[in-house]
Design a protein around this motif. Structure first.
Motif, PDB file in Angstrom:
ATOM      1  N   THR A   1      59.969  35.252  80.976  1.00  0.00           N
ATOM      2  CA  THR A   1      59.174  34.180  80.401  1.00  0.00           C
ATOM      3  C   THR A   1      60.052  33.312  79.511  1.00  0.00           C
ATOM      4  O   THR A   1      60.774  33.822  78.658  1.00  0.00           O
ATOM      5  N   LYS A   2      59.977  32.009  79.727  1.00  0.00           N
ATOM      6  CA  LYS A   2      60.711  31.089  78.852  1.00  0.00           C
ATOM      7  C   LYS A   2      59.930  30.940  77.552  1.00  0.00           C
ATOM      8  O   LYS A   2      58.713  30.795  77.559  1.00  0.00           O
ATOM      9  N   ILE A   3      60.654  30.985  76.468  1.00  0.00           N
ATOM     10  CA  ILE A   3      60.034  30.948  75.144  1.00  0.00           C
ATOM     11  C   ILE A   3      60.326  29.614  74.479  1.00  0.00           C
ATOM     12  O   ILE A   3      61.461  29.142  74.485  1.00  0.00           O
TER      13      ILE A   3
ATOM     14  N   ARG B   1      60.429  41.457  69.928  1.00  0.00           N
ATOM     15  CA  ARG B   1      61.022  41.518  71.269  1.00  0.00           C
ATOM     16  C   ARG B   1      61.929  42.740  71.439  1.00  0.00           C
ATOM     17  O   ARG B   1      61.983  43.331  72.512  1.00  0.00           O
ATOM     18  N   GLU B   2      62.623  43.118  70.382  1.00  0.00           N
ATOM     19  CA  GLU B   2      63.458  44.320  70.451  1.00  0.00           C
ATOM     20  C   GLU B   2      62.591  45.563  70.641  1.00  0.00           C
ATOM     21  O   GLU B   2      62.903  46.436  71.456  1.00  0.00           O
ATOM     22  N   LYS B   3      61.478  45.631  69.920  1.00  0.00           N
ATOM     23  CA  LYS B   3      60.558  46.764  70.062  1.00  0.00           C
ATOM     24  C   LYS B   3      59.978  46.802  71.472  1.00  0.00           C
ATOM     25  O   LYS B   3      59.829  47.873  72.058  1.00  0.00           O
ATOM     26  N   HIS B   4      59.663  45.637  72.010  1.00  0.00           N
ATOM     27  CA  HIS B   4      59.139  45.567  73.376  1.00  0.00           C
ATOM     28  C   HIS B   4      60.185  46.076  74.367  1.00  0.00           C
ATOM     29  O   HIS B   4      59.855  46.822  75.300  1.00  0.00           O
ATOM     30  N   ALA B   5      61.435  45.697  74.170  1.00  0.00           N
ATOM     31  CA  ALA B   5      62.504  46.136  75.068  1.00  0.00           C
ATOM     32  C   ALA B   5      62.634  47.657  75.054  1.00  0.00           C
ATOM     33  O   ALA B   5      62.762  48.285  76.104  1.00  0.00           O
ATOM     34  N   VAL B   6      62.589  48.259  73.871  1.00  0.00           N
ATOM     35  CA  VAL B   6      62.698  49.717  73.771  1.00  0.00           C
ATOM     36  C   VAL B   6      61.547  50.380  74.522  1.00  0.00           C
ATOM     37  O   VAL B   6      61.756  51.322  75.298  1.00  0.00           O
TER      38      VAL B   6
END
Length: 70
Positions: free
Chosen positions: A11-13, A31-36
């Motif tokens: 998704t473009k932000i 976003r870092e938490k989502h990646a983990v």
């Protein structure tokens, strides 16, 4: 992870709405938490040991990023 030969979409932000350093840092932390959570989700479903190692390494890097953005 890949289904029917399709690559995941990114998704473009629009970063213009994050008009302060604090807002950008908060967004980065989210976003870092989502990646983990994404990596850990797929670690449970993948059977290939090499891919699991890669996802575990990526997860560790993202966890460091979480500390940096707190």
């Amino acid at each position: 992870v890949l289904r029917q030969g399709k690559l995941p979409s990114v998704t473009k932000i629009n970063y213009s709405k994050y008009d302060t350093d604090e807002k950008l840092k908060e967004q980065a932390n989210i976003r870092e938490k989502h990646a983990v959570s994404y990596y850990k989700k797929y670690i449970k479903t993948i059977k290939n040991a090499d891919i699991i190692k890669i996802l575990e390494a990526l997860s560790k890097v993202e966890i460091e990023h979480i500390y940096l953005t707190n």
